[in-house]
Write a protein that holds these residues in place. Structure first.
Motif, mmCIF file in Angstrom:
data_model
loop_
_atom_site.group_PDB
_atom_site.id
_atom_site.type_symbol
_atom_site.label_atom_id
_atom_site.label_comp_id
_atom_site.label_asym_id
_atom_site.label_seq_id
_atom_site.Cartn_x
_atom_site.Cartn_y
_atom_site.Cartn_z
ATOM 1 N N MET A 1 0.805 -1.206 0.039
ATOM 2 C CA MET A 1 0.172 0.241 -0.057
ATOM 3 C C MET A 1 0.617 1.251 0.346
ATOM 4 S SD MET A 1 -3.132 0.874 2.152
ATOM 5 C CE MET A 1 -3.264 2.605 3.442
ATOM 6 N N PRO A 2 0.106 2.191 -0.688
ATOM 7 C CA PRO A 2 1.142 3.528 -0.428
ATOM 8 C C PRO A 2 1.227 4.037 0.468
ATOM 9 C CG PRO A 2 -0.591 3.601 -2.363
ATOM 10 C CD PRO A 2 -0.577 2.581 -1.687
ATOM 11 N N ASP A 3 2.278 5.020 0.731
ATOM 12 C CA ASP A 3 1.928 6.375 1.536
ATOM 13 C C ASP A 3 1.151 6.067 2.452
ATOM 14 O OD1 ASP A 3 4.725 4.999 2.770
ATOM 15 O OD2 ASP A 3 5.801 6.380 1.501
ATOM 16 N N PRO A 4 1.067 7.373 3.761
ATOM 17 C CA PRO A 4 -0.383 7.282 3.610
ATOM 18 C C PRO A 4 -0.352 9.228 3.256
ATOM 19 C CG PRO A 4 0.600 6.556 5.904
ATOM 20 C CD PRO A 4 1.491 6.805 4.565
ATOM 21 N N CYS A 5 -1.363 9.196 2.454
ATOM 22 C CA CYS A 5 -1.384 10.755 2.062
ATOM 23 C C CYS A 5 -2.029 11.689 2.438
ATOM 24 C CB CYS A 5 -1.968 10.937 0.631
ATOM 25 S SG CYS A 5 -2.575 12.197 -0.768
ATOM 26 N N ASP A 6 -1.564 13.068 3.833
ATOM 27 C CA ASP A 6 -1.995 13.954 4.081
ATOM 28 C C ASP A 6 -2.777 15.620 3.849
ATOM 29 O OD1 ASP A 6 -1.214 12.860 6.115
ATOM 30 O OD2 ASP A 6 0.684 14.218 6.991
ATOM 31 N N VAL A 7 -4.055 15.219 3.948
ATOM 32 C CA VAL A 7 -4.487 15.720 3.030
ATOM 33 C C VAL A 7 -5.413 17.116 4.019
ATOM 34 C CG1 VAL A 7 -7.497 16.500 1.778
ATOM 35 C CG2 VAL A 7 -5.350 14.304 0.848
ATOM 36 N N VAL A 8 -5.890 18.513 3.618
ATOM 37 C CA VAL A 8 -6.030 19.329 4.135
ATOM 38 C C VAL A 8 -6.807 19.533 3.280
ATOM 39 C CG1 VAL A 8 -5.942 21.692 5.045
ATOM 40 C CG2 VAL A 8 -4.631 19.905 5.664
ATOM 41 N N VAL A 9 -8.293 19.963 4.017
ATOM 42 C CA VAL A 9 -9.839 20.153 3.305
ATOM 43 C C VAL A 9 -10.630 21.843 3.737
ATOM 44 C CG1 VAL A 9 -12.184 19.885 2.574
ATOM 45 C CG2 VAL A 9 -9.931 17.725 3.068
ATOM 46 N N LEU A 10 -10.574 22.759 2.438
ATOM 47 C CA LEU A 10 -10.751 23.668 2.881
ATOM 48 C C LEU A 10 -12.785 23.982 2.516
ATOM 49 C CD1 LEU A 10 -8.327 25.986 1.083
ATOM 50 C CD2 LEU A 10 -7.807 25.158 3.211
ATOM 51 N N ILE A 11 -13.267 24.529 3.341
ATOM 52 C CA ILE A 11 -14.952 24.737 3.308
ATOM 53 C C ILE A 11 -15.270 26.136 3.158
ATOM 54 C CG2 ILE A 11 -15.040 22.186 3.631
ATOM 55 C CD1 ILE A 11 -15.780 22.792 6.683
ATOM 56 N N SER A 12 -16.815 26.552 3.350
ATOM 57 C CA SER A 12 -17.158 27.455 3.303
ATOM 58 C C SER A 12 -18.497 27.075 4.319
ATOM 59 C CB SER A 12 -17.489 28.158 2.418
ATOM 60 O OG SER A 12 -16.362 28.803 2.422
ATOM 61 N N GLY A 13 -18.849 26.150 3.973
ATOM 62 C CA GLY A 13 -20.639 25.417 4.269
ATOM 63 C C GLY A 13 -20.881 23.873 5.126
ATOM 64 N N SER A 14 -22.338 23.596 4.756
ATOM 65 C CA SER A 14 -22.388 22.683 5.088
ATOM 66 C C SER A 14 -21.374 21.424 5.004
ATOM 67 C CB SER A 14 -23.729 21.889 4.460
ATOM 68 O OG SER A 14 -23.520 21.670 3.045
ATOM 69 N N GLY A 15 -20.311 20.957 4.330
ATOM 70 C CA GLY A 15 -19.136 20.050 3.428
ATOM 71 C C GLY A 15 -20.165 19.000 3.943
ATOM 72 N N SER A 16 -20.945 18.373 3.011
ATOM 73 C CA SER A 16 -21.416 17.838 2.414
ATOM 74 C C SER A 16 -20.441 16.177 2.154
ATOM 75 C CB SER A 16 -22.687 17.010 1.448
ATOM 76 O OG SER A 16 -22.386 18.073 0.702
ATOM 77 N N ASN A 17 -19.943 17.436 0.963
ATOM 78 C CA ASN A 17 -18.346 16.523 -0.208
ATOM 79 C C ASN A 17 -17.573 16.066 0.806
ATOM 80 O OD1 ASN A 17 -18.913 15.982 -3.036
ATOM 81 N ND2 ASN A 17 -19.635 18.442 -2.749
ATOM 82 N N LEU A 18 -17.157 17.432 1.691
ATOM 83 C CA LEU A 18 -16.250 16.772 3.487
ATOM 84 C C LEU A 18 -16.689 15.498 3.988
ATOM 85 C CD1 LEU A 18 -14.106 17.066 5.072
ATOM 86 C CD2 LEU A 18 -15.666 18.316 6.433
ATOM 87 N N GLN A 19 -18.208 15.351 4.219
ATOM 88 C CA GLN A 19 -18.069 14.456 5.457
ATOM 89 C C GLN A 19 -18.415 12.837 4.032
ATOM 90 O OE1 GLN A 19 -19.682 13.834 8.267
ATOM 91 N NE2 GLN A 19 -18.845 11.855 7.746
ATOM 92 N N ALA A 20 -18.469 12.369 2.665
ATOM 93 C CA ALA A 20 -17.938 12.276 1.778
ATOM 94 C C ALA A 20 -17.351 11.633 1.650
ATOM 95 C CB ALA A 20 -18.497 12.355 0.426
ATOM 96 N N LEU A 21 -15.957 12.763 1.939
ATOM 97 C CA LEU A 21 -14.372 12.521 1.482
ATOM 98 C C LEU A 21 -14.210 11.666 2.899
ATOM 99 C CD1 LEU A 21 -13.165 15.343 0.531
ATOM 100 C CD2 LEU A 21 -12.649 13.676 -0.930
ATOM 101 N N ILE A 22 -14.656 12.433 4.259
ATOM 102 C CA ILE A 22 -14.279 11.333 5.625
ATOM 103 C C ILE A 22 -15.032 10.084 5.664
ATOM 104 C CG2 ILE A 22 -15.572 11.435 8.221
ATOM 105 C CD1 ILE A 22 -15.360 14.641 7.978
ATOM 106 N N ASP A 23 -16.256 9.504 5.259
ATOM 107 C CA ASP A 23 -16.993 8.065 4.929
ATOM 108 C C ASP A 23 -15.986 7.320 4.347
ATOM 109 O OD1 ASP A 23 -18.622 9.284 6.705
ATOM 110 O OD2 ASP A 23 -19.766 9.634 5.169
ATOM 111 N N SER A 24 -14.440 8.125 3.259
ATOM 112 C CA SER A 24 -14.153 6.957 2.214
ATOM 113 C C SER A 24 -12.951 6.375 2.808
ATOM 114 C CB SER A 24 -13.658 7.766 1.109
ATOM 115 O OG SER A 24 -12.984 8.654 1.457
ATOM 116 N N GLN A 25 -12.392 7.213 4.390
ATOM 117 C CA GLN A 25 -10.860 6.409 4.687
ATOM 118 C C GLN A 25 -10.986 5.615 5.190
ATOM 119 O OE1 GLN A 25 -8.932 10.692 6.153
ATOM 120 N NE2 GLN A 25 -10.978 10.106 7.216
#
Length: 215
Positions: free
Chosen positions: A1-25
């Motif tokens: 498996m590849p090394d971990p890839c650190d991600v920073v997410v930028l948001i302004s609102g409800s974060g539904s796409n953020l939730q999809a990214l969280i759920d994919s971890q």
């Protein structure tokens, strides 16, 4: 498996796409969200991040003298986490050219249309008024051209008879929640890259539409 890839997410609102990214971890997914940064203290996405144990930070753009000053502070905040990838998930700020250049090749955005059609805002209404038979969403690398960077992946959403802005946007949002985690994972696995020749997946140049997903 590849090394971990650190991600920073930028948001302004409800974060539904953020939730999809969280759920994919998952253990087999090298993408790891290290922080979520918002320009709005009331963004619900901050609560989503906190519930997942992810660090959060607020930078109020109104507290800065201008766009350049804000982006400089934002860059400093992001770089404190030393991410390999920065993800825009409903971040409602036009970024300066210097910011975009600083993160060239590691800055992704999702846009609610099949780019290059319907750049900018109000895409669902414009698709309906234009009589488009198909609509959808696009994940693309961010460049200095607004909504103009090379596309990594698109999901096509048919426009149904009787659709209105609400019904169409709901289906597009569902497609966004599928393809954004996919593109982030591809990047984290080293499969998706930006080169001078455009977006590349598994060493092959992607077409202008990116990797196209149809229903």
């Amino acid at each position: 498996m590849p090394d971990p890839c650190d991600v920073v997410v930028l948001i302004s609102g409800s974060g539904s796409n953020l939730q999809a990214l969280i759920d994919s971890q998952a253990p087999d997914n090298p993408a790891r969200i290290r922080a979520v940064i918002s320009n709005r203290a009331d963004a619900y996405g901050l609560q989503r991040a906190a519930a997942a144990g992810i660090a959060t930070q607020v930078l109020d753009h109104k507290a800065f003298s201008g766009r350049e000053a804000f982006d400089a502070a934002l860059t400093e905040a992001i770089d404190g986490y030393r991410p390999q990838l920065v993800v825009l998930a409903g971040f409602m700020r036009i970024l300066t050219a210097g910011f975009v250049r600083h993160y060239r090749g590691r800055l992704l955005n999702i846009h609610p249309s099949l780019l290059p059609r319907h750049k900018g805002l109000d895409t669902h209404r414009r698709a309906l008024e234009g009589g488009d038979p198909e609509h959808g969403c696009s994940v693309h690398f961010v460049t200095e051209e607004l909504d103009g960077g090379p596309v990594a992946v698109q999901a096509v959403v048919p426009v149904h008879a009787g659709d209105d802005v609400t019904s169409l946007s709901q289906r597009v949002h569902a497609a966004e929640h599928r393809i954004y985690p996919l593109a982030v994972r591809w990047f984290a696995e080293g499969r998706l890259r930006l080169t001078d020749g455009g977006a590349m997946l598994d060493g092959q140049r992607l077409p202008d539409t990116g990797f196209l997903i149809r229903p």
